[in-house]
Design a protein around this motif. Sequence first.
Motif, mmCIF file in Angstrom:
data_model
loop_
_atom_site.group_PDB
_atom_site.id
_atom_site.type_symbol
_atom_site.label_atom_id
_atom_site.label_comp_id
_atom_site.label_asym_id
_atom_site.label_seq_id
_atom_site.Cartn_x
_atom_site.Cartn_y
_atom_site.Cartn_z
ATOM 1 N N GLY A 190 -26.516 28.627 21.258
ATOM 2 C CA GLY A 190 -27.817 28.777 22.158
ATOM 3 C C GLY A 190 -28.102 30.221 21.856
ATOM 4 O O GLY A 190 -29.568 30.383 21.094
ATOM 5 N N ARG A 199 -34.063 22.661 23.936
ATOM 6 C CA ARG A 199 -35.433 23.839 24.744
ATOM 7 C C ARG A 199 -36.434 24.222 24.477
ATOM 8 O O ARG A 199 -37.287 24.315 23.229
ATOM 9 C CB ARG A 199 -34.652 24.959 24.850
ATOM 10 C CG ARG A 199 -35.374 26.313 25.362
ATOM 11 C CD ARG A 199 -34.696 27.521 25.609
ATOM 12 N NE ARG A 199 -33.175 27.850 26.280
ATOM 13 C CZ ARG A 199 -32.290 28.691 25.806
ATOM 14 N NH1 ARG A 199 -32.598 29.721 25.154
ATOM 15 N NH2 ARG A 199 -31.244 28.189 26.357
ATOM 16 N N ARG A 244 -39.560 27.585 31.087
ATOM 17 C CA ARG A 244 -39.166 27.302 29.777
ATOM 18 C C ARG A 244 -38.514 25.670 30.922
ATOM 19 O O ARG A 244 -37.931 25.733 32.042
ATOM 20 C CB ARG A 244 -37.927 27.922 30.213
ATOM 21 C CG ARG A 244 -37.035 27.064 28.746
ATOM 22 C CD ARG A 244 -35.523 28.847 28.709
ATOM 23 N NE ARG A 244 -34.397 28.986 29.983
ATOM 24 C CZ ARG A 244 -34.351 28.928 30.438
ATOM 25 N NH1 ARG A 244 -33.686 29.815 29.773
ATOM 26 N NH2 ARG A 244 -33.300 29.006 31.965
ATOM 27 N N GLU A 262 -27.851 31.103 30.555
ATOM 28 C CA GLU A 262 -27.619 30.272 29.196
ATOM 29 C C GLU A 262 -26.669 30.645 28.382
ATOM 30 O O GLU A 262 -26.774 32.164 27.993
ATOM 31 C CB GLU A 262 -28.537 29.515 27.805
ATOM 32 C CG GLU A 262 -28.920 29.044 29.160
ATOM 33 C CD GLU A 262 -28.760 27.619 29.546
ATOM 34 O OE1 GLU A 262 -28.012 27.182 29.038
ATOM 35 O OE2 GLU A 262 -29.833 26.828 31.064
ATOM 36 N N SER A 304 -28.296 20.133 23.283
ATOM 37 C CA SER A 304 -29.229 21.207 24.553
ATOM 38 C C SER A 304 -30.685 21.139 23.900
ATOM 39 O O SER A 304 -30.734 21.279 22.603
ATOM 40 C CB SER A 304 -29.123 22.163 24.941
ATOM 41 O OG SER A 304 -29.068 23.363 24.548
ATOM 42 N N THR A 312 -35.027 23.005 29.493
ATOM 43 C CA THR A 312 -34.020 22.729 28.957
ATOM 44 C C THR A 312 -33.568 21.124 29.182
ATOM 45 O O THR A 312 -32.937 21.333 30.705
ATOM 46 C CB THR A 312 -33.212 24.295 29.369
ATOM 47 O OG1 THR A 312 -33.716 24.827 28.696
ATOM 48 C CG2 THR A 312 -31.945 24.012 28.977
#
Length: 717
Positions: A136, A501, A517, A89, A499, A519
């Motif tokens: 991010g 997460r 994880r 990312e 986004s 996302t």
Amino acid sequence: MKKLITPIALLIGSLAFSQEKKDSADAKVNEIKEVTFVAKKPTVESKVDRTVFNVANSSILAGNTTWDVLRMTPLVSVDNNDALKAEGESVTVYINDRKSVFTGKELKEYLKTIPADNLMKIEVITSPSARYDATGSVINIVLKKRDDEGLKGSVTLNNRQNTQNSQYTNFNLNYHRKNFTQTLVGSYSDNTWVQGNSFVNTINENNIITQGSTQNIYRGKNPSVSSTSEYEINDKNTVGVILEYYQGKGDNTSELESTQSKNGNFDYLRNQSQSSNSMNRTLGSNVFYKYYDKEKNRILDINLGSNYNGQSENSYFLRNTVFTDKTAIQEIGGISDVENRNYYLKVDYTQPIGKEGGNFEIGGKIDFNNNVIPNTLYGTLPEGLRTRDVFHYEDNISSLYANYSKTFFKKLETRIGLRYEYIDFKLRQDVAGTSRRDSYGTFLPNFLVKYSFSENYDLSLTYNRNLWRPWYAEFNPFLQPGTDGFFTRGNMNLLPNPSDRLYMKFGFKKKYFLSARYTFIKQDYWQAYVTEGDKIISEPTNFLGKVHKYSLYANTNQTFLKNKLTVNLGFGWNYTDNTDFNERNELREASDYLSFWSGSTNLTYTNLWNKNINLSAWVEVSNQNSGNSVANVTNVFHNISATKIFPKTQMEVSLQLMNIFGRPNFDSTTYSQIGSNRNITKSDWHGVSLTFVKRFGNQKVKENTKTDVEKNSGGGK
């Protein structure tokens, strides 16, 4: 892969075995007079919200710049456009918790002027708190801070042989007297970078296929200097000034050969030569005041600063196109002059709440940006190109945040945070007359929970809402020729990319970590290709559609042979569901599901044969999947180095081998609504490097870049 890992494993194993035998022999001969226990941080620490790469005094620093060490940091990768990524990312880079004004290739060139010898650690913050801007992941580069009395420093000379030869030198001076500390760092590099590229662009309508190759040679001369002055008024109050200057002067040449066909029939043959020269200057200043009450753990941190960045470039293209019935020769010149000005005020305050380990943090920031980009084209221009225009981008970003963290029952760590950002921005073109003004506010919540079942077992869960905004240059709609024969431009209608997460991590025995994880993205912007007449144009475009990303990751950090051999190993599996994304954007040829493995390892050996020889090796296996771009190959990167230290003369000599078993290739295909574009880039990150370092003065280093409050706040920042 086996061909690469096997010789490295044999090398480390044989040297370790011989070292162990020598240590045993020495133990028999010499009596043990004294036993000293030294607390040493592991090379890699896996914390709740971040992975910390402790590189201070590590052999991995020798012969490298900060950019090189970043490249070898766990979880970090670099794509063929020199963009840094964490776990695949996009990231924002901070230096000593100050946001960098550079991105992409500019950031690379700047970090290459910072000697790795000045590094304390690199923090890869995959779950940043509300204190950080609305992006991010975050990479925070923490430099050493020294407060031992007197003058000390180092001088480094480096010669690197890639395809062509490059040189690098720097000096690092530090002076401390009572309450005053002065640090001065300067560097100069003379680099030559050679890059080969080939491409196949397909337009579905009329089956237009353009394929070709380019050879680029970039030469850059980059001086830089930075000064940090810090004065402790008393044990609670500190003031300081940071000044930075960077200059990059570059020359680039490119040769292109390409052909195009329509419906299987020959259309044209094209040769293009391009030459350009550029100048980049950056001046940054920061005045700070810090109040720190150690007894009550109260911190007030005020930063006032400004950044100026000027970039000028003059490019000249000579294009010769041979059709079946004619030959066309075009001479295209382009002049760009960018002026960026940034002003900011940032205030942070931290204090404990209650007697049960609670901690409250609040702060805000005001950012003003004024960017002006004049562009001029001249010569025999293709139809549809404007000769000149001036693009303006201005914004005002105001943000407020609050974090509260508390530990319950000495086992349950919690943190909850909320950040609000409001942006008001204006775009306009002087000649075309197009303009846009917009504003919006965004709430960005985050939380963290960690439960320790025992001293050796813990489980954590974090959630972050992120917002990635377009860079100012991505808005600039001025159409310009590219080295690959295509054209590029920005898009004034770009929207930000939000986004969500969710991250879970399980740690046991403080050495082994398993993480998962998820996302979720429902809107993004990536490169797209469009056609206007006979021109193929690359531009950033908004893509609506849901994307689900899943990953599993395992990591361990181990020490062997009386803590002389350190091994950090990470391995991950990644899975992406692009079904909705591809369907809504009519990306018929793109894969709906992407699955791939990735991993990296760092090995360091200290004081081989008790001869002050340090060894290090690094291997990474990865590919570059992102948005509507899919990797076609998996790359194997590697680096092996040996450093000999001469304690009496305070000198070091380092030899480094980079990707000697195989030159990396970035091979990916980008899909758009009109077709696809496959791009293969042969990287120049390979060869041999030789470095000499001369140190002087007391080389003791004190780490005090983090306060007690920040260290113990359940995930910190």
